[in-house]
Design a protein around this motif. Structure first.
Motif, mmCIF file in Angstrom:
data_model
loop_
_atom_site.group_PDB
_atom_site.id
_atom_site.type_symbol
_atom_site.label_atom_id
_atom_site.label_comp_id
_atom_site.label_asym_id
_atom_site.label_seq_id
_atom_site.Cartn_x
_atom_site.Cartn_y
_atom_site.Cartn_z
ATOM 1 N N PRO A 1 55.231 -34.913 -139.124
ATOM 2 C CA PRO A 1 56.685 -34.705 -139.118
ATOM 3 C C PRO A 1 57.143 -33.736 -138.020
ATOM 4 O O PRO A 1 58.179 -33.950 -137.401
ATOM 5 N N ARG A 2 56.357 -32.700 -137.743
ATOM 6 C CA ARG A 2 56.780 -31.751 -136.712
ATOM 7 C C ARG A 2 56.780 -32.396 -135.333
ATOM 8 O O ARG A 2 57.621 -32.098 -134.490
ATOM 9 N N THR A 3 55.830 -33.306 -135.102
ATOM 10 C CA THR A 3 55.778 -34.008 -133.826
ATOM 11 C C THR A 3 56.964 -34.956 -133.693
ATOM 12 O O THR A 3 57.592 -35.034 -132.636
ATOM 13 N N GLU A 4 57.277 -35.666 -134.757
ATOM 14 C CA GLU A 4 58.420 -36.578 -134.737
ATOM 15 C C GLU A 4 59.726 -35.809 -134.550
ATOM 16 O O GLU A 4 60.616 -36.253 -133.818
ATOM 17 N N THR A 5 59.827 -34.641 -135.176
ATOM 18 C CA THR A 5 61.026 -33.824 -135.021
ATOM 19 C C THR A 5 61.153 -33.316 -133.586
ATOM 20 O O THR A 5 62.239 -33.334 -133.001
ATOM 21 N N ALA A 6 60.048 -32.881 -133.009
ATOM 22 C CA ALA A 6 60.065 -32.421 -131.620
ATOM 23 C C ALA A 6 60.484 -33.561 -130.693
ATOM 24 O O ALA A 6 61.284 -33.364 -129.766
ATOM 25 N N TRP A 7 59.990 -34.767 -130.927
ATOM 26 C CA TRP A 7 60.352 -35.924 -130.099
ATOM 27 C C TRP A 7 61.843 -36.228 -130.227
ATOM 28 O O TRP A 7 62.513 -36.526 -129.251
ATOM 29 N N LEU A 8 62.366 -36.125 -131.425
ATOM 30 C CA LEU A 8 63.792 -36.318 -131.633
ATOM 31 C C LEU A 8 64.600 -35.298 -130.820
ATOM 32 O O LEU A 8 65.569 -35.651 -130.143
ATOM 33 N N LEU A 9 64.181 -34.047 -130.857
ATOM 34 C CA LEU A 9 64.887 -33.006 -130.111
ATOM 35 C C LEU A 9 64.786 -33.216 -128.601
ATOM 36 O O LEU A 9 65.760 -33.000 -127.874
ATOM 37 N N GLN B 1 60.866 -23.458 -125.448
ATOM 38 C CA GLN B 1 60.580 -22.459 -126.477
ATOM 39 C C GLN B 1 61.419 -22.689 -127.730
ATOM 40 O O GLN B 1 60.919 -22.505 -128.842
ATOM 41 N N ASP B 2 62.665 -23.119 -127.567
ATOM 42 C CA ASP B 2 63.498 -23.442 -128.734
ATOM 43 C C ASP B 2 62.846 -24.532 -129.576
ATOM 44 O O ASP B 2 62.796 -24.439 -130.806
ATOM 45 N N ILE B 3 62.355 -25.582 -128.922
ATOM 46 C CA ILE B 3 61.736 -26.708 -129.649
ATOM 47 C C ILE B 3 60.419 -26.284 -130.277
ATOM 48 O O ILE B 3 60.131 -26.633 -131.424
ATOM 49 N N ILE B 4 59.635 -25.505 -129.552
ATOM 50 C CA ILE B 4 58.358 -25.019 -130.097
ATOM 51 C C ILE B 4 58.613 -24.146 -131.327
ATOM 52 O O ILE B 4 57.957 -24.299 -132.359
ATOM 53 N N ASP B 5 59.593 -23.247 -131.226
ATOM 54 C CA ASP B 5 59.910 -22.367 -132.357
ATOM 55 C C ASP B 5 60.427 -23.156 -133.560
ATOM 56 O O ASP B 5 60.095 -22.846 -134.698
ATOM 57 N N ALA B 6 61.218 -24.171 -133.302
ATOM 58 C CA ALA B 6 61.820 -24.950 -134.392
ATOM 59 C C ALA B 6 60.831 -25.881 -135.073
ATOM 60 O O ALA B 6 60.960 -26.162 -136.271
ATOM 61 N N THR B 7 59.850 -26.380 -134.332
ATOM 62 C CA THR B 7 58.973 -27.417 -134.888
ATOM 63 C C THR B 7 57.519 -27.004 -135.047
ATOM 64 O O THR B 7 56.801 -27.603 -135.841
ATOM 65 N N GLY B 8 57.066 -26.050 -134.270
ATOM 66 C CA GLY B 8 55.653 -25.660 -134.312
ATOM 67 C C GLY B 8 54.754 -26.573 -133.499
ATOM 68 O O GLY B 8 53.533 -26.467 -133.560
ATOM 69 N N VAL B 9 55.352 -27.460 -132.712
ATOM 70 C CA VAL B 9 54.561 -28.362 -131.889
ATOM 71 C C VAL B 9 53.877 -27.565 -130.773
ATOM 72 O O VAL B 9 54.385 -26.540 -130.308
ATOM 73 N N HIS B 10 52.705 -28.014 -130.359
ATOM 74 C CA HIS B 10 51.942 -27.341 -129.311
ATOM 75 C C HIS B 10 52.632 -27.530 -127.956
ATOM 76 O O HIS B 10 53.162 -28.609 -127.677
ATOM 77 N N PRO B 11 52.619 -26.501 -127.108
ATOM 78 C CA PRO B 11 53.250 -26.615 -125.786
ATOM 79 C C PRO B 11 52.740 -27.788 -124.947
ATOM 80 O O PRO B 11 53.518 -28.412 -124.214
ATOM 81 N N VAL B 12 51.468 -28.109 -125.057
ATOM 82 C CA VAL B 12 50.920 -29.248 -124.299
ATOM 83 C C VAL B 12 51.549 -30.555 -124.784
ATOM 84 O O VAL B 12 51.888 -31.425 -123.982
ATOM 85 N N LEU C 1 54.478 -30.861 -126.144
ATOM 86 C CA LEU C 1 55.864 -30.854 -125.677
ATOM 87 C C LEU C 1 55.953 -31.246 -124.202
ATOM 88 O O LEU C 1 56.834 -32.011 -123.812
ATOM 89 N N THR C 2 55.026 -30.773 -123.404
ATOM 90 C CA THR C 2 54.992 -31.161 -121.989
ATOM 91 C C THR C 2 54.806 -32.667 -121.848
ATOM 92 O O THR C 2 55.488 -33.315 -121.048
ATOM 93 N N LYS C 3 53.905 -33.245 -122.637
ATOM 94 C CA LYS C 3 53.696 -34.701 -122.613
ATOM 95 C C LYS C 3 54.971 -35.440 -123.019
ATOM 96 O O LYS C 3 55.311 -36.473 -122.446
#
Length: 76
Positions: free
Chosen positions: A4-12, A22-33, A35-37
């Protein structure tokens, strides 16, 4: 299956151009790598005119969904 955190990050990534990494990482807990992908894939999709299928599991070209199939042996 994506988490779910990955799907939420993708939505954002797809819907909000104002959020920083950093906003997306803080909100979802997704790994920076990850998020870069996501950012790279979103850029590729926009440049290619490719519509999102609304799921990181479906939009991520490196994500492989596998399944097992039960095959019944014919009776002799």
């Amino acid at each position: 299956m994506s988490q779910p955190r990955t799907e939420t990050a993708w939505l954002l990534v797809r819907k909000s151009s104002t959020l920083s990494d950093q906003d997306i990482i803080d909100a979802t807990g997704v790994h920076p790598v990850t998020l870069t992908k996501m950012r790279q894939e979103r850029s590729r999709m926009v440049a290619g005119g490719i519509e999102s299928r609304e799921s990181w599991a479906l939009d991520n070209p490196g994500f492989v969904i596998t399944h097992s199939e039960v095959i019944e042996e014919p009776a002799e």
